[in-house]
Design an enzyme around this catalytic site. Structure first.
Site, PDB file in Angstrom:
ATOM      1  N   THR A  42       0.867  -1.289   0.024  1.00  0.00           N
ATOM      2  CA  THR A  42      -0.026  -0.090  -0.142  1.00  0.00           C
ATOM      3  C   THR A  42       0.941   1.221   0.161  1.00  0.00           C
ATOM      4  OG1 THR A  42      -1.487   1.327   1.303  1.00  0.00           O
ATOM      5  CG2 THR A  42      -0.236  -0.251   2.487  1.00  0.00           C
ATOM      6  N   ASP A  43       0.059   2.448  -0.324  1.00  0.00           N
ATOM      7  CA  ASP A  43       1.182   3.646  -0.474  1.00  0.00           C
ATOM      8  C   ASP A  43       1.269   3.978   0.760  1.00  0.00           C
ATOM      9  OD1 ASP A  43      -1.573   4.331   0.292  1.00  0.00           O
ATOM     10  OD2 ASP A  43      -1.699   6.128  -1.231  1.00  0.00           O
ATOM     11  N   GLU A  44       0.499   3.488   2.091  1.00  0.00           N
ATOM     12  CA  GLU A  44       0.465   4.111   3.123  1.00  0.00           C
ATOM     13  C   GLU A  44       2.048   3.720   3.999  1.00  0.00           C
ATOM     14  OE1 GLU A  44      -2.659   3.685   5.996  1.00  0.00           O
ATOM     15  OE2 GLU A  44      -4.044   4.082   4.295  1.00  0.00           O
ATOM     16  N   TYR A  66      -1.372  -0.575  11.055  1.00  0.00           N
ATOM     17  CA  TYR A  66      -1.569  -0.938   9.798  1.00  0.00           C
ATOM     18  C   TYR A  66      -0.408  -0.741   8.896  1.00  0.00           C
ATOM     19  CZ  TYR A  66      -3.039  -1.520   5.152  1.00  0.00           C
ATOM     20  OH  TYR A  66      -3.389  -1.893   3.880  1.00  0.00           O
ATOM     21  N   LYS A  88       2.428  -3.332   7.392  1.00  0.00           N
ATOM     22  CA  LYS A  88       2.452  -3.688   5.869  1.00  0.00           C
ATOM     23  C   LYS A  88       3.878  -3.320   5.450  1.00  0.00           C
ATOM     24  CE  LYS A  88      -0.370  -4.334   3.004  1.00  0.00           C
ATOM     25  NZ  LYS A  88      -1.040  -5.810   2.477  1.00  0.00           N
TER      26      LYS A  88
HETATM   27  P1  NAD Z   1     -10.290  -6.364   2.901  1.00  0.00           P
HETATM   28  O1  NAD Z   1     -10.189  -6.142   4.347  1.00  0.00           O
HETATM   29  O2  NAD Z   1     -11.589  -5.988   2.316  1.00  0.00           O
HETATM   30  O3  NAD Z   1     -10.224  -8.081   2.494  1.00  0.00           O
HETATM   31  C1  NAD Z   1      -9.179  -8.786   3.183  1.00  0.00           C
HETATM   32  C2  NAD Z   1      -9.306 -10.162   2.958  1.00  0.00           C
HETATM   33  O4  NAD Z   1      -8.400 -10.910   3.735  1.00  0.00           O
HETATM   34  C3  NAD Z   1     -10.780 -10.777   3.572  1.00  0.00           C
HETATM   35  O5  NAD Z   1     -11.284 -11.497   2.815  1.00  0.00           O
HETATM   36  C4  NAD Z   1     -10.422 -11.508   4.941  1.00  0.00           C
HETATM   37  O6  NAD Z   1     -11.244 -12.517   5.182  1.00  0.00           O
HETATM   38  C5  NAD Z   1      -9.201 -11.926   4.245  1.00  0.00           C
HETATM   39  N1  NAD Z   1      -8.169 -12.124   5.560  1.00  0.00           N
HETATM   40  C6  NAD Z   1      -7.831 -11.581   6.515  1.00  0.00           C
HETATM   41  N2  NAD Z   1      -7.080 -12.121   7.433  1.00  0.00           N
HETATM   42  C7  NAD Z   1      -6.525 -13.416   6.811  1.00  0.00           C
HETATM   43  C8  NAD Z   1      -6.009 -14.509   7.058  1.00  0.00           C
HETATM   44  N3  NAD Z   1      -5.306 -14.509   8.331  1.00  0.00           N
HETATM   45  N4  NAD Z   1      -5.910 -15.467   6.449  1.00  0.00           N
HETATM   46  C9  NAD Z   1      -6.548 -15.720   5.070  1.00  0.00           C
HETATM   47  N5  NAD Z   1      -7.035 -14.512   4.747  1.00  0.00           N
HETATM   48  C10 NAD Z   1      -7.524 -13.498   5.669  1.00  0.00           C
HETATM   49  O7  NAD Z   1      -9.118  -5.748   2.071  1.00  0.00           O
HETATM   50  P2  NAD Z   1      -8.948  -5.087   0.784  1.00  0.00           P
HETATM   51  O8  NAD Z   1      -9.273  -3.684   0.865  1.00  0.00           O
HETATM   52  O9  NAD Z   1      -9.531  -5.960  -0.231  1.00  0.00           O
HETATM   53  O10 NAD Z   1      -7.447  -4.872   0.647  1.00  0.00           O
HETATM   54  C11 NAD Z   1      -6.570  -6.157   0.135  1.00  0.00           C
HETATM   55  C12 NAD Z   1      -5.027  -5.901   0.220  1.00  0.00           C
HETATM   56  O11 NAD Z   1      -4.871  -4.838  -0.602  1.00  0.00           O
HETATM   57  C13 NAD Z   1      -4.445  -5.845   1.493  1.00  0.00           C
HETATM   58  O12 NAD Z   1      -3.237  -6.490   1.578  1.00  0.00           O
HETATM   59  C14 NAD Z   1      -4.364  -4.228   1.593  1.00  0.00           C
HETATM   60  O13 NAD Z   1      -3.415  -3.841   2.384  1.00  0.00           O
HETATM   61  C15 NAD Z   1      -3.920  -3.902   0.211  1.00  0.00           C
HETATM   62  N6  NAD Z   1      -4.569  -2.506  -0.208  1.00  0.00           N
HETATM   63  C16 NAD Z   1      -5.743  -2.181   0.161  1.00  0.00           C
HETATM   64  C17 NAD Z   1      -6.178  -0.729  -0.651  1.00  0.00           C
HETATM   65  C18 NAD Z   1      -7.472  -0.228  -0.291  1.00  0.00           C
HETATM   66  O14 NAD Z   1      -7.767   0.696  -0.795  1.00  0.00           O
HETATM   67  N7  NAD Z   1      -8.319  -1.108  -0.011  1.00  0.00           N
HETATM   68  C19 NAD Z   1      -5.192   0.032  -1.053  1.00  0.00           C
HETATM   69  C20 NAD Z   1      -3.995  -0.403  -1.361  1.00  0.00           C
HETATM   70  C21 NAD Z   1      -3.490  -1.896  -0.876  1.00  0.00           C
HETATM   71  O1  DAU Z   2      -3.865   4.436   0.659  1.00  0.00           O
HETATM   72  C1  DAU Z   2      -4.375   3.025   0.776  1.00  0.00           C
HETATM   73  C2  DAU Z   2      -5.247   2.521   2.079  1.00  0.00           C
HETATM   74  O2  DAU Z   2      -6.329   3.171   1.739  1.00  0.00           O
HETATM   75  C3  DAU Z   2      -5.211   0.973   2.053  1.00  0.00           C
HETATM   76  O3  DAU Z   2      -3.916   0.533   2.477  1.00  0.00           O
HETATM   77  C4  DAU Z   2      -6.227   0.616   3.366  1.00  0.00           C
HETATM   78  O4  DAU Z   2      -6.371  -0.939   3.678  1.00  0.00           O
HETATM   79  C5  DAU Z   2      -7.408   1.491   3.068  1.00  0.00           C
HETATM   80  O5  DAU Z   2      -8.415   1.043   4.199  1.00  0.00           O
HETATM   81  C6  DAU Z   2      -7.218   2.761   3.024  1.00  0.00           C
HETATM   82  O6  DAU Z   2      -6.767   3.441   4.081  1.00  0.00           O
HETATM   83  P1  DAU Z   2      -7.535   5.024   4.777  1.00  0.00           P
HETATM   84  O7  DAU Z   2      -7.223   4.970   5.835  1.00  0.00           O
HETATM   85  O8  DAU Z   2      -6.789   5.884   3.567  1.00  0.00           O
HETATM   86  O9  DAU Z   2      -8.978   4.585   4.040  1.00  0.00           O
HETATM   87  P2  DAU Z   2     -10.375   4.962   4.963  1.00  0.00           P
HETATM   88  O10 DAU Z   2     -11.568   4.672   4.186  1.00  0.00           O
HETATM   89  O11 DAU Z   2     -10.384   4.440   6.455  1.00  0.00           O
HETATM   90  O12 DAU Z   2     -10.260   6.610   5.215  1.00  0.00           O
HETATM   91  C7  DAU Z   2     -10.264   7.393   4.145  1.00  0.00           C
HETATM   92  C8  DAU Z   2     -10.004   8.971   4.769  1.00  0.00           C
HETATM   93  O13 DAU Z   2     -11.485   9.203   5.120  1.00  0.00           O
HETATM   94  C9  DAU Z   2      -9.045   9.030   5.776  1.00  0.00           C
HETATM   95  O14 DAU Z   2      -8.445  10.410   5.723  1.00  0.00           O
HETATM   96  C10 DAU Z   2      -9.901   9.065   7.018  1.00  0.00           C
HETATM   97  C11 DAU Z   2     -11.265   9.553   6.467  1.00  0.00           C
HETATM   98  N1  DAU Z   2     -12.530   9.057   6.968  1.00  0.00           N
HETATM   99  C12 DAU Z   2     -12.732   7.738   7.277  1.00  0.00           C
HETATM  100  C13 DAU Z   2     -13.682   6.931   7.832  1.00  0.00           C
HETATM  101  C14 DAU Z   2     -13.952   5.501   7.866  1.00  0.00           C
HETATM  102  C15 DAU Z   2     -13.306   9.748   7.836  1.00  0.00           C
HETATM  103  O15 DAU Z   2     -13.321  11.216   7.715  1.00  0.00           O
HETATM  104  N2  DAU Z   2     -14.628   9.241   8.158  1.00  0.00           N
HETATM  105  C16 DAU Z   2     -14.737   8.075   8.211  1.00  0.00           C
HETATM  106  O16 DAU Z   2     -15.750   7.506   8.948  1.00  0.00           O
END
Ligand code: NAD
Ligand code: DAU
Length: 339
Positions: free
Chosen positions: A128-130, A153, A157
């Site tokens: 992730t970019d984080e 988190y 990562k």
């Molecule tokens: P999500 O939370 O929606 O899904 C995670 C999945 O992993 C779920 O299906 C969960 O059951 C499974 N899981 C959790 N723990 C597990 C374990 N111990 N063994 C097997 N399966 C397990 O997450 P997402 O948003 O789909 O993110 C997927 C990946 O992409 C993550 O690695 C996250 O860090 C990365 N990522 C997410 C974003 C985003 O914006 N959502 C951006 C960049 C990278």
């Molecule tokens: O940048 C990639 C990441 O983006 C992934 O690695 C993470 O898995 C994914 O959860 C996401 O992280 P963020 O913390 O950026 O996403 P989130 O949707 O939780 O929040 C986005 C922004 O919105 C952040 O600045 C916090 C704000 N926020 C979030 C929630 C849930 C609010 O203001 N109110 C809220 O209730």
């Protein structure tokens, strides 16, 4: 047939990735390994076995369980592993970091060991970019920046990224890493900003905006990310990291207002709440490396992507109603009740 393992395929990006692969890679046979935590939803993948006979199967297992993982690797002899399984929500990591370390660090080590032992040809790790930390109002993240994670988190990562690097250097594993910005689209769990705001606005419930709402994220439509993951798996160079972004930087408050406007709801629903501790101010991606090396760039612009996404949630109310009626209520009360 290329034998592929996707972990976390019942989560948001995993579900979209499985569907992308099954539609676009006819010579790939995919196993989806997922523990089905609160974020994993087996309903997302219903019908895939029948729609793609012999090409899709599901195994419930924990990536942090070495015996279970090794058994799956031994039985399937994967060519390619794509690791998406993770604990993914920053706010939950602030509440309780332990499970993040177990899944996102220990789980990755278990998968890497299994990949070495079972001679997997390529390992793609979704990061992730984080991991880069937070930007001020200028600049963007490049792959060669030092890691500077600010939440449990993102620290978990970053640790996983370093383990992947170590396995390449020490054991000669062929591995690549992708780092992407904030995804949005169908099947995202409603604890994350966009679906949470859509669902709350739909119910005329307050929209909790952290701090002053001026934090900036770069939004990418999930299908663009999935296309990039597949491309990096196929053509990325071993040991390289590839950034992806949506070229769509937005302040959180802008996102919230655009959702309210699309749903024809009033801005009086907005409630500014206590900020997230350690809240990263801004993320922005420099994705010129993957653009030049693999000819990837995002295709879906934010205006059409957000419309598709909101429409999907409006057309799939039973999907999120089932989530909202479960443990999610307790989480919501813990997270927002006293805020
Ligand atoms: P999500 O939370 O929606 O899904 C995670 C999945 O992993 C779920 O299906 C969960 O059951 C499974 N899981 C959790 N723990 C597990 C374990 N111990 N063994 C097997 N399966 C397990 O997450 P997402 O948003 O789909 O993110 C997927 C990946 O992409 C993550 O690695 C996250 O860090 C990365 N990522 C997410 C974003 C985003 O914006 N959502 C951006 C960049 C990278
Ligand atoms: O940048 C990639 C990441 O983006 C992934 O690695 C993470 O898995 C994914 O959860 C996401 O992280 P963020 O913390 O950026 O996403 P989130 O949707 O939780 O929040 C986005 C922004 O919105 C952040 O600045 C916090 C704000 N926020 C979030 C929630 C849930 C609010 O203001 N109110 C809220 O209730």
């Amino acid at each position: 047939m290329t034998k592929v393992l996707v972990t976390g395929g019942c989560g948001f990006i995993g579900t979209n990735l499985l569907k992308y692969i099954l539609e676009n890679k006819p010579d790939w046979k995919v196993v989806n390994l997922d523990l089905l935590t609160y974020a994993g939803n087996l309903e997302n993948t219903i019908g895939l076995e029948d729609a793609y006979p012999g090409r899709y199967s599901f195994i419930r297992a924990d990536i942090a369980d070495p015996a279970g993982v090794n058994e799956v690797f031994r039985a399937h002899k994967f060519d390619l592993v794509m690791n998406l399984a993770a604990e993914s929500h920053v706010d939950r990591s602030i509440e309780d970091a332990g499970i993040f370390i177990r899944t996102n660090v220990l789980g990755v080590q278990v998968l890497l060991d299994a990949a070495i032992r079972n001679k997997v040809k390529r390992f793609l790790h979704v990061s992730t970019d984080e991991v880069y930390g937070s930007l001020g109002s200028q600049g963007s993240f490049r792959e060669d920046l030092p890691l500077a994670p600010n939440s449990p988190y993102s620290a978990s990562k970053a640790a996983a990224d370093l383990l992947v690097r170590a396995y390449i250097k020490t054991y000669g594993l062929d591995a690549v890493i992708t780092r992407c910005s904030n995804n949005y689209g169908p099947y995202q769990f409603p604890e994350k900003l966009i679906p949470l705001m859509v669902v709350n606005a739909y119910h005329d419930k307050e929209l909790p905006v952290y701090g002053d709402g001026k934090n900036v994220r770069d939004w990418i439509y999930v299908e663009d990310h999935c296309r990039g993951i597949v491309l990096v798996a196929e053509k990325g160079k071993c040991g390289e990291i590839y950034n992806m972004g949506g070229d769509a930087e937005k302040e959180n408050i802008e996102i919230v207002r655009s959702i309210l406007a699309y749903l024809k709801k009033g801005e009086e629903l907005i409630r500014y709440v206590k900020d997230r501790p350690g809240h990263d101010f801004r993320y922005a991606m420099d994705f010129s490396k993957i653009q030049a090396a693999l000819d990837w760039s995002p295709r879906v612009d934010f205006t059409s992507g957000i419309k598709n996404t909101i429409d999907w949630y409006l057309e799939n109310t039973p999907w999120w109603n089932r989530i909202l009626s479960g443990d999610y209520q307790d989480y919501y009360e813990r997270m927002y009740g006293q805020r």
